[in-house]
Motif scaffolding. Structure first.
Motif, PDB file in Angstrom:
ATOM      1  N   VAL A 535       0.826  -1.214   0.000  1.00 39.99           N
ATOM      2  CA  VAL A 535       0.000   0.000   0.000  1.00 39.99           C
ATOM      3  C   VAL A 535       0.856   1.258   0.000  1.00 39.99           C
ATOM      4  CG1 VAL A 535      -1.697   1.332   1.303  1.00 39.99           C
ATOM      5  CG2 VAL A 535      -1.852  -1.158   1.242  1.00 39.99           C
ATOM      6  N   ARG A 536       0.489   2.168  -0.874  1.00 35.30           N
ATOM      7  CA  ARG A 536       1.211   3.427  -0.950  1.00 35.30           C
ATOM      8  C   ARG A 536       0.202   4.533  -1.203  1.00 35.30           C
ATOM      9  NH1 ARG A 536       3.361   5.575  -5.177  1.00 35.30           N
ATOM     10  NH2 ARG A 536       2.513   3.886  -6.416  1.00 35.30           N
ATOM     11  N   ARG A 537       0.525   5.725  -0.742  1.00 35.40           N
ATOM     12  CA  ARG A 537      -0.367   6.873  -0.992  1.00 35.40           C
ATOM     13  C   ARG A 537       0.285   7.740  -2.059  1.00 35.40           C
ATOM     14  NH1 ARG A 537      -1.203  12.425   2.126  1.00 35.40           N
ATOM     15  NH2 ARG A 537       0.989  12.426   1.544  1.00 35.40           N
ATOM     16  N   PRO A 538      -0.178   7.679  -3.290  1.00 34.97           N
ATOM     17  CA  PRO A 538       0.468   8.484  -4.338  1.00 34.97           C
ATOM     18  C   PRO A 538       0.373   9.976  -4.065  1.00 34.97           C
ATOM     19  CG  PRO A 538      -0.972   6.819  -5.306  1.00 34.97           C
ATOM     20  CD  PRO A 538      -1.261   6.839  -3.835  1.00 34.97           C
ATOM     21  N   LYS A 558     -12.974  19.869  11.227  1.00 37.68           N
ATOM     22  CA  LYS A 558     -12.338  18.567  11.493  1.00 37.68           C
ATOM     23  C   LYS A 558     -11.939  17.903  10.193  1.00 37.68           C
ATOM     24  CE  LYS A 558     -15.403  16.172  14.118  1.00 37.68           C
ATOM     25  NZ  LYS A 558     -16.011  15.158  14.995  1.00 37.68           N
ATOM     26  N   GLY A 559     -10.691  17.467  10.095  1.00 35.70           N
ATOM     27  CA  GLY A 559     -10.297  16.606   8.977  1.00 35.70           C
ATOM     28  C   GLY A 559     -10.820  15.217   9.267  1.00 35.70           C
ATOM     29  N   MET A 560     -11.249  14.493   8.215  1.00 30.27           N
ATOM     30  CA  MET A 560     -11.976  13.247   8.445  1.00 30.27           C
ATOM     31  C   MET A 560     -11.334  12.100   7.674  1.00 30.27           C
ATOM     32  SD  MET A 560     -14.555  12.487  10.195  1.00 30.27           S
ATOM     33  CE  MET A 560     -15.037  14.180  10.514  1.00 30.27           C
ATOM     34  N   LEU A 561     -10.844  11.117   8.413  1.00 26.77           N
ATOM     35  CA  LEU A 561     -10.149   9.986   7.780  1.00 26.77           C
ATOM     36  C   LEU A 561     -10.695   8.664   8.309  1.00 26.77           C
ATOM     37  CD1 LEU A 561      -6.477  11.275   8.207  1.00 26.77           C
ATOM     38  CD2 LEU A 561      -7.932  11.489   6.176  1.00 26.77           C
ATOM     39  N   THR A 562     -10.471   7.608   7.541  1.00 27.46           N
ATOM     40  CA  THR A 562     -10.773   6.262   8.023  1.00 27.46           C
ATOM     41  C   THR A 562      -9.466   5.624   8.472  1.00 27.46           C
ATOM     42  OG1 THR A 562     -12.607   6.136   6.491  1.00 27.46           O
ATOM     43  CG2 THR A 562     -11.844   4.064   7.428  1.00 27.46           C
ATOM     44  N   GLY A 563      -9.500   4.961   9.610  1.00 28.09           N
ATOM     45  CA  GLY A 563      -8.285   4.401  10.182  1.00 28.09           C
ATOM     46  C   GLY A 563      -7.843   3.112   9.496  1.00 28.09           C
ATOM     47  N   PRO A 564      -6.585   2.753   9.691  1.00 28.99           N
ATOM     48  CA  PRO A 564      -6.011   1.595   8.999  1.00 28.99           C
ATOM     49  C   PRO A 564      -6.689   0.273   9.369  1.00 28.99           C
ATOM     50  CG  PRO A 564      -4.535   2.364  10.748  1.00 28.99           C
ATOM     51  CD  PRO A 564      -5.616   3.409  10.590  1.00 28.99           C
ATOM     52  N   VAL A 565      -7.101   0.138  10.621  1.00 29.50           N
ATOM     53  CA  VAL A 565      -7.677  -1.143  11.046  1.00 29.50           C
ATOM     54  C   VAL A 565      -9.036  -1.350  10.384  1.00 29.50           C
ATOM     55  CG1 VAL A 565      -8.220  -2.573  13.039  1.00 29.50           C
ATOM     56  CG2 VAL A 565      -6.479  -0.797  13.248  1.00 29.50           C
ATOM     57  N   THR A 566      -9.787  -0.262  10.269  1.00 27.33           N
ATOM     58  CA  THR A 566     -11.105  -0.346   9.648  1.00 27.33           C
ATOM     59  C   THR A 566     -10.980  -0.595   8.144  1.00 27.33           C
ATOM     60  OG1 THR A 566     -12.092   0.974  11.368  1.00 27.33           O
ATOM     61  CG2 THR A 566     -13.227   0.975   9.246  1.00 27.33           C
ATOM     62  N   ILE A 567     -10.038   0.069   7.499  1.00 22.79           N
ATOM     63  CA  ILE A 567      -9.832  -0.187   6.062  1.00 22.79           C
ATOM     64  C   ILE A 567      -9.502  -1.662   5.868  1.00 22.79           C
ATOM     65  CG2 ILE A 567      -8.428   0.362   4.036  1.00 22.79           C
ATOM     66  CD1 ILE A 567      -8.082   3.169   5.090  1.00 22.79           C
ATOM     67  N   LEU A 568      -8.640  -2.182   6.715  1.00 20.18           N
ATOM     68  CA  LEU A 568      -8.246  -3.596   6.608  1.00 20.18           C
ATOM     69  C   LEU A 568      -9.444  -4.519   6.838  1.00 20.18           C
ATOM     70  CD1 LEU A 568      -5.423  -5.359   6.596  1.00 20.18           C
ATOM     71  CD2 LEU A 568      -6.142  -5.809   8.944  1.00 20.18           C
ATOM     72  N   ASN A 569     -10.174  -4.274   7.918  1.00 25.49           N
ATOM     73  CA  ASN A 569     -11.236  -5.208   8.309  1.00 25.49           C
ATOM     74  C   ASN A 569     -12.422  -5.207   7.363  1.00 25.49           C
ATOM     75  OD1 ASN A 569      -9.832  -6.200  10.463  1.00 25.49           O
ATOM     76  ND2 ASN A 569     -10.825  -4.913  11.993  1.00 25.49           N
ATOM     77  N   MET A 590      -1.787   6.336   5.882  1.00 27.67           N
ATOM     78  CA  MET A 590      -2.737   7.251   6.510  1.00 27.67           C
ATOM     79  C   MET A 590      -2.019   8.269   7.399  1.00 27.67           C
ATOM     80  SD  MET A 590      -5.396   6.272   5.007  1.00 27.67           S
ATOM     81  CE  MET A 590      -6.562   7.431   5.710  1.00 27.67           C
ATOM     82  N   ARG A 591      -0.868   7.878   7.931  1.00 34.22           N
ATOM     83  CA  ARG A 591      -0.076   8.817   8.734  1.00 34.22           C
ATOM     84  C   ARG A 591       0.373  10.011   7.877  1.00 34.22           C
ATOM     85  NH1 ARG A 591       3.788   8.624  13.168  1.00 34.22           N
ATOM     86  NH2 ARG A 591       5.613   9.903  12.746  1.00 34.22           N
ATOM     87  N   GLU A 592       0.774   9.706   6.642  1.00 35.13           N
ATOM     88  CA  GLU A 592       1.176  10.800   5.756  1.00 35.13           C
ATOM     89  C   GLU A 592       0.019  11.773   5.547  1.00 35.13           C
ATOM     90  OE1 GLU A 592       2.916   9.570   1.989  1.00 35.13           O
ATOM     91  OE2 GLU A 592       3.753   7.804   2.974  1.00 35.13           O
ATOM     92  N   GLU A 593      -1.186  11.218   5.424  1.00 40.27           N
ATOM     93  CA  GLU A 593      -2.356  12.075   5.216  1.00 40.27           C
ATOM     94  C   GLU A 593      -2.604  12.954   6.455  1.00 40.27           C
ATOM     95  OE1 GLU A 593      -3.828  12.172   2.323  1.00 40.27           O
ATOM     96  OE2 GLU A 593      -5.527  13.471   2.817  1.00 40.27           O
ATOM     97  N   THR A 637      -0.615   5.926  12.843  1.00 42.41           N
ATOM     98  CA  THR A 637      -1.383   6.833  11.985  1.00 42.41           C
ATOM     99  C   THR A 637      -1.571   8.190  12.642  1.00 42.41           C
ATOM    100  OG1 THR A 637      -2.614   4.953  11.122  1.00 42.41           O
ATOM    101  CG2 THR A 637      -3.590   7.118  10.779  1.00 42.41           C
ATOM    102  N   ALA A 638      -1.962   8.164  13.896  1.00 46.96           N
ATOM    103  CA  ALA A 638      -2.482   9.380  14.530  1.00 46.96           C
ATOM    104  C   ALA A 638      -1.427  10.209  15.246  1.00 46.96           C
ATOM    105  CB  ALA A 638      -3.560   8.993  15.541  1.00 46.96           C
ATOM    106  N   ASN A 639      -0.435   9.557  15.823  1.00 45.71           N
ATOM    107  CA  ASN A 639       0.307  10.227  16.879  1.00 45.71           C
ATOM    108  C   ASN A 639       1.576  10.966  16.443  1.00 45.71           C
ATOM    109  OD1 ASN A 639      -1.732   9.437  18.476  1.00 45.71           O
ATOM    110  ND2 ASN A 639      -0.594   7.910  19.648  1.00 45.71           N
ATOM    111  N   GLY A 640       1.724  11.158  15.128  1.00 47.29           N
ATOM    112  CA  GLY A 640       2.880  11.938  14.670  1.00 47.29           C
ATOM    113  C   GLY A 640       2.652  13.438  14.750  1.00 47.29           C
ATOM    114  N   VAL A 641       1.494  13.860  15.212  1.00 47.73           N
ATOM    115  CA  VAL A 641       1.162  15.294  15.211  1.00 47.73           C
ATOM    116  C   VAL A 641       1.712  16.001  16.458  1.00 47.73           C
ATOM    117  CG1 VAL A 641      -0.933  14.976  13.838  1.00 47.73           C
ATOM    118  CG2 VAL A 641      -1.046  14.826  16.342  1.00 47.73           C
TER     119      VAL A 641
END
Ligand code: GLN
Ligand code: ZN
Length: 763
Positions: A535-538, A558-569, A590-593, A637-641
């Motif tokens: 998986v890559r984010r172009p 609010k920025g709105m994203l779907t988390g990695p676990v939910t995308i996977l599941n 998703m972290r990049e986003e 995903t979330a905690n790099g901010v």
């Protein structure tokens, strides 16, 4: 001779014919006869699709749900529909879907309103069944009509029928006691009905019956294990042979029990439960059939037929005639037919097998076993070529993505400061009142929005026009939220078809089918994205929409994203690497986003993990392993901010008792959850754990058109404040508003904002 059979076939139809027939009948646009005819046509077609197998399932077709069918067969209807007159199929739909009393009749004291049956997930699949309801007084009475009719139908079509039923122990285990009484106490009353059913089937020429007991792959205590002994000793005199079917996991230490029950054969899931085999080969009495589910009924990849044969041939030498082969479980959980697909990339397509193709694989395996591999050389070579192509494809393997996984550092999942310090900084910047109000993300998906999306996909409107329409929707959404006086706004998600598909479409490594539908419940189907490669984010996926929305308001957006676990599941995932690895790749993308959103000045970012809980493995002993990597992926995903950026997460449920420690470890600044229907009692889990961060317990049940009153929401929040300090409470709906109408949403949110204002004047 290895015998081939199938455990169940998808009933929805390659083009979702059953869905459309059901919905048309429910809307009153077609008759019951038409619906029944569609059912018969689908059954006939699906039996055709299974032609050539030695035994074909009958009774796996259901108009709504197989558990509900079983409840009807056992004469076990909820009290609330007993004595209802009319066609039995209407009663059946009434149990499944409920029926609200027409207003006038309700006033007249009529009780024709019927609550819908409770639904829950079928093991770890995305299929939902109607939960049987038990009390100490529950009685059973056989109604074999459905099964016998379908059996006669199959026999008249020359089908070598193997009726499929849900076994008594699984049936009780999956039901719910309404009065706290012990479900197992009902076993004595239940077994004679099963015995009678088996007798009836035998009288109609049935030799084998498949009796599904998947509960055997979960952890069972002594009483439930004992129930198996009792049940199958009582049923052993039935004049049919029973194939006890388990699937979805390993029997582990229940292998001994399964091997020694007095039945004629045992089916195991040889994809997920392959390790059971070695011990079973020793345990299984020499009179018993062993059916091996060697083709994955839970995923859409081609089977490596040569590898399976390498494994099966020695087993066949040992078992001889006693070996049966089949898919691992019912094919209900995969789409029907790859041949329907017109737009899939040919290379990726060559790696896939849907239900019909899986049965072709089964036929090839049987010929190889029974007549020698040479008789299917061409098929085996073609299969090997497809397997090799997938293994070696640069579209699957991206060395850069693999390398970036090795660079993940524990600090990536770590916020700069503890919650309390972050919260103080965020409060200074965001300047929010007490009991801040927000929504979960989506606003009504109107007909115009859907039409614009369809037109854009079909090429009928160009991108600029489409973006213009979506921006118009965003502007409307912002205007409405400002007028309502909400505190943290959202852009409304108009541009999203679905919270997973939207991201899958933009990430490298995903593809989409046209007809890859899988039944979720009743007539509802989902079309999971297919995660096939690294998986890559172009490029940035949401930044333009969110910054546009932010430009329209002074309030935080609010920025709105779907988390990695939910995308996977919610996707069909790779079987060539652990789920945890696929999830980490998603987490990095998703972290990049998240970081791009932060750079663009977005101060609040929500990362939805609606499906985190449903990824829990069937056995509790495996929960920790899953939760560890799932939480780690969210944190990456979330905690790099920076401390100043506020991270929200959302989960559409409230049963957190078992997983509260993991939820706390995710360390989101704010979590919004579904609680309105539980009267806030489910917040106890947070209270007992002393959950340290902020919580938005949903006060507005978005699943109904009802408008919640201000007083009701104030009341709910007061209850919440008995459990969570009010400085850490947010006020919000249970979930997104996309399925609602604007004329429902506006009054409901007006009341919600009023409730928050009331709360601010003192509890
Ligand atoms: N943000 C999504 C929405 O509001 C969340 C949906 C969900 O949790 N299922 O629609
Ligand atoms: Zn939700």
């Amino acid at each position: 001779m290895a015998i081939t059979h199938n455990l169940g076939f998808p009933r929805i139809g390659a083009k979702r014919e059953l869905k459309f027939a059901l919905e048309s009948y429910w809307k009153g646009e077609s008759t019951l006869d038409t619906l029944r005819a569609v059912g018969a046509e689908l059954r006939a077609r699906h039996w055709q699709d299974q032609a050539g197998l030695d035994l074909v399932p009958v009774g796996d077709f259901a108009f709504y749900d197989q558990m509900l069918d079983m409840s009807f067969t056992l004469g076990h209807l909820p009290e609330r529909v007993r004595g209802v007159t009319g066609d039995v199929l209407d009663t059946y739909f009434r149990v499944a879907r409920g029926r609200s009393a027409p207003a006038a009749e309700a006033q007249a004291g009529c009780t024709c309103g019927v609550a819908a049956g409770e639904m829950t997930k079928w093991f770890d699949t995305n299929y939902h069944y109607i939960v049987p309801e038990f009390t100490a007084a529950t009685e059973f009475e056989l109604d074999a009509s459905r099964l016998l009719e379908q059996l006669a139908e199959a026999q008249s079509q020359g089908v070598n029928a193997k009726p499929v039923i849900i076994g008594p122990v699984t049936y009780l285990a999956l039901g719910k006691s309404k009065d706290g009484s012990d479900r197992l106490a009902l076993l004595d009353r239940l077994l004679p009905v099963y015995a009678e059913l088996l007798n009836r089937l035998a009288a109609h020429g049935v030799q084998w019956v498949q009796i599904d007991e998947p509960i055997l792959v979960t952890e069972l205590d002594e009483a439930w294990r004992h129930a198996f002994e009792i049940a199958y000793h009582e049923l052993k005199t039935a004049p049919v042979k029973l194939l006890l079917a388990t699937y979805f996991g390993e029997l582990q230490d229940q292998g001994y029990l399964a091997a020694h029950l007095p039945v004629a054969g045992l089916h195991i899931d040889a994809v997920r439960g392959r390790d059971d085999l070695a011990p079973l080969l020793n345990l299984l009495p020499s009179t018993k059939i062993l059916s091996l589910g060697v083709i994955d009924g839970r995923n859409i990849w081609k089977t490596d037929l040569n590898a399976v044969l390498d494994w099966l041939e020695p087993i066949q030498d040992q078992l001889g005639e006693r070996l049966w082969i089949a898919p691992s479980c019912s094919l209900l959980h995969v789409p029907v037919d790859l041949d329907s697909e017109q737009t899939l990339d040919p290379e990726i397509r060559s790696w896939l097998a849907f239900a019909r193709q899986k049965l072709d694989e089964l036929r090839v395996l049987a010929r190889a076993l029974n007549q020698g591999r040479e008789t299917v050389r061409a098929e085996l070579d073609a299969n090997r070529a497809a397997i090799d192509s997938r293994r070696q494809s640069p579209r699957v393997n991206n060395p850069e993505v693999k390398a970036s996984l090795t660079r993940i550092d524990a600090r990536w999942g770590q916020r700069q400061s503890p919650y309390a310090e972050r919260a103080a900084k965020q409060a200074g910047l965001l300047n929010l009142p007490e009991f801040p109000t927000t929504t979960i993300g989506s606003f009504p998906q109107t007909g115009e929005i859907r039409q614009a999306r369809r037109q854009f996909k079909a090429g009928a409107i160009d991108e600029a026009t489409y973006v213009g329409i979506m921006r118009g929707e965003i502007a409307r959404c912002v205007r409405e939220q400002e007028a309502l006086g909400l505190d943290v706004l959202v852009h409304g998600e108009a541009e999203r078809n679905d919270m997973v598909e939207y991201f899958g479409e933009q990430l490298a490594g995903f593809t989409f089918s046209q007809f890859g539908w899988v039944q979720s419940y009743g007539s509802r189907c989902v079309k999971p994205p297919i995660l096939f490669g690294d998986v890559r984010r172009p490029k940035a996926m949401t930044v333009d929409w969110i910054t546009y929305a932010q430009s329209l308001t002074e309030k935080p957006m609010k920025g709105m994203l779907t988390g990695p676990v939910t995308i996977l599941n919610w996707s069909f995932v790779r079987d060539d690497q652990p789920r945890s690895v696929s999830c980490r790749q998603l987490a990095l993308a998703m972290r990049e986003e998240v970081l791009d959103l932060e750079r663009a000045g977005v101060r609040v970012i929500q990362i939805d993990e609606a499906a985190l809980r449903e990824g829990l493995p069937l056995r509790r002993s495996q929960w920790k392993g899953y939760l560890d990597w799932a939480v780690e992926c969210f944190r990456i995903t979330a905690n790099g901010v920076t401390d100043e950026t506020q991270i929200h997460t959302h989960m559409c449920y409230s049963e957190f008792n078992d997983i509260i420690a993991s939820i706390a470890e995710m360390d989101a600044d704010v979590i919004t959850i579904e609680t309105s229907r539980s009267d806030m009692e489910l917040l106890d889990a947070f209270d007992d754990f002393s959950y340290p961060n902020a919580i938005g317990p949903g006060v507005y049940d978005i699943h109904t058109p009802n408008i919640p009153s201000e007083a009701h929401m104030v009341e709910l929040m007061r209850k919440a404040a008995e459990r969570i300090p009010s400085q850490r409470l947010w006020v919000n709906p249970d979930c997104g508003l996309k399925t609602r109408q604007w004329n429902e949403v506006i009054p409901a949110l007006t009341n919600m904002v009023a409730a928050a204002k009331t709360l601010r004047t003192g509890l």
